[in-house]
Design an enzyme around this catalytic site. Structure first.
Site, PDB file in Angstrom:
ATOM      1  N   LYS A  52       0.829  -1.214   0.000  1.00 36.54           N
ATOM      2  CA  LYS A  52       0.000   0.000   0.000  1.00 36.54           C
ATOM      3  C   LYS A  52       0.864   1.265   0.000  1.00 36.54           C
ATOM      4  O   LYS A  52       0.621   2.190  -0.775  1.00 36.54           O
ATOM      5  CB  LYS A  52      -0.929   0.011   1.219  1.00 36.54           C
ATOM      6  CG  LYS A  52      -2.018  -1.023   1.181  1.00 36.54           C
ATOM      7  CD  LYS A  52      -2.815  -0.996   2.477  1.00 36.54           C
ATOM      8  CE  LYS A  52      -3.900  -2.047   2.498  1.00 36.54           C
ATOM      9  NZ  LYS A  52      -4.677  -2.006   3.742  1.00 36.54           N
ATOM     10  N   ALA A  68      -0.581   0.858   6.117  1.00 40.65           N
ATOM     11  CA  ALA A  68      -0.851  -0.014   7.263  1.00 40.65           C
ATOM     12  C   ALA A  68      -1.910  -1.042   6.884  1.00 40.65           C
ATOM     13  O   ALA A  68      -2.748  -0.792   6.014  1.00 40.65           O
ATOM     14  CB  ALA A  68      -1.314   0.802   8.469  1.00 40.65           C
ATOM     15  N   ASP A  69      -1.854  -2.163   7.550  1.00 40.23           N
ATOM     16  CA  ASP A  69      -2.873  -3.194   7.362  1.00 40.23           C
ATOM     17  C   ASP A  69      -3.004  -3.967   8.661  1.00 40.23           C
ATOM     18  O   ASP A  69      -2.035  -4.087   9.425  1.00 40.23           O
ATOM     19  CB  ASP A  69      -2.499  -4.143   6.217  1.00 40.23           C
ATOM     20  CG  ASP A  69      -3.723  -4.867   5.683  1.00 40.23           C
ATOM     21  OD1 ASP A  69      -4.420  -4.285   4.830  1.00 40.23           O
ATOM     22  OD2 ASP A  69      -4.003  -5.993   6.133  1.00 40.23           O
ATOM     23  N   THR A  70      -4.198  -4.467   8.911  1.00 41.95           N
ATOM     24  CA  THR A  70      -4.475  -5.215  10.133  1.00 41.95           C
ATOM     25  C   THR A  70      -5.181  -6.516   9.770  1.00 41.95           C
ATOM     26  O   THR A  70      -6.091  -6.514   8.935  1.00 41.95           O
ATOM     27  CB  THR A  70      -5.362  -4.389  11.088  1.00 41.95           C
ATOM     28  OG1 THR A  70      -4.680  -3.169  11.404  1.00 41.95           O
ATOM     29  CG2 THR A  70      -5.659  -5.140  12.377  1.00 41.95           C
ATOM     30  N   GLY A 105       0.542  -4.340  10.482  1.00 44.86           N
ATOM     31  CA  GLY A 105       1.793  -4.045   9.796  1.00 44.86           C
ATOM     32  C   GLY A 105       1.806  -2.584   9.407  1.00 44.86           C
ATOM     33  O   GLY A 105       0.771  -2.020   9.046  1.00 44.86           O
TER      34      GLY A 105
END
Length: 185
Positions: A52, A68-70, A105
């Site tokens: 991203k 960011a990613d969850t 992340g």
């Protein structure tokens, strides 16, 4: 701290960054999220965050970009955002009375450097009745959240205890992000 670009449309990430009074703009990544099935949860979420950030950075090369990613993981299975009520109920039933892990992340990209890291928190749910799950799903809250719940809203009533950074569960480990951004000044 210099302004940066957040490569996310998440209202929760936006709110966390505003809460700590940072100056930023938002540009959503256009990339298709691809998870390598051989990756560990930490590797997968770090890769998604980096994909991203890199996508937005390639259109804004003179800026610092945060991606960011969850993800939510239970029994080795990654639970994404539920597509419908049936999937949301299945996820919540799977989490009921059990402990799972939330991984966020973060990747910060600039012309000069890249920092990518992950944070993990452990979440234990109360045992949930069918009525509690049905009411939560009817609220509409599960549908834009990994694992089908959001700890920052009414989903907080599902959570018995956590171990780790609360903000990792919300979707951005804000203290660590602020410290990492200092390296980009």
């Amino acid at each position: 701290m210099k302004p940066f670009i957040l490569a996310s449309q998440s209202p929760r990430r936006k709110q966390l960054l505003e809460q700590v009074q940072l100056s930023f703009s938002i540009e959503q990544s256009r990339m298709e999220e691809i998870i390598n099935q051989d990756d560990s949860p930490q590797e997968a979420v770090a890769s998604l965050a980096h994909q991203k950030a890199r996508d937005v950075f390639l259109r804004n090369r003179h800026h610092v970009v945060i991606g960011a990613d969850t993800i939510v993981v239970i029994d080795g299975e990654i639970l994404g955002k539920p597509a419908d009520e049936k999937e949301a109920k299945a996820m919540l039933n799977k989490l009921s009375g059990r402990t799972h892990h939330v991984y966020t992340g973060v990747s910060i990209v600039s012309e000069d450097k890249t920092i990518t890291f992950t944070e993990t928190a452990e979440v234990h749910f109360y045992e949930l009745s069918t009525e509690e799950i049905d009411a939560y799903v009817r609220s509409g809250d599960p549908f834009d959240k990994a694992g089908g719940y959001g700890i920052q809203g009414i989903g907080a009533t599902l959570v018995e205890k956590i171990h780790g950074d609360y903000f990792t569960i919300v979707g951005l480990p804000i203290a660590k992000v602020v410290r990492a951004l200092k390296d980009f000044q």
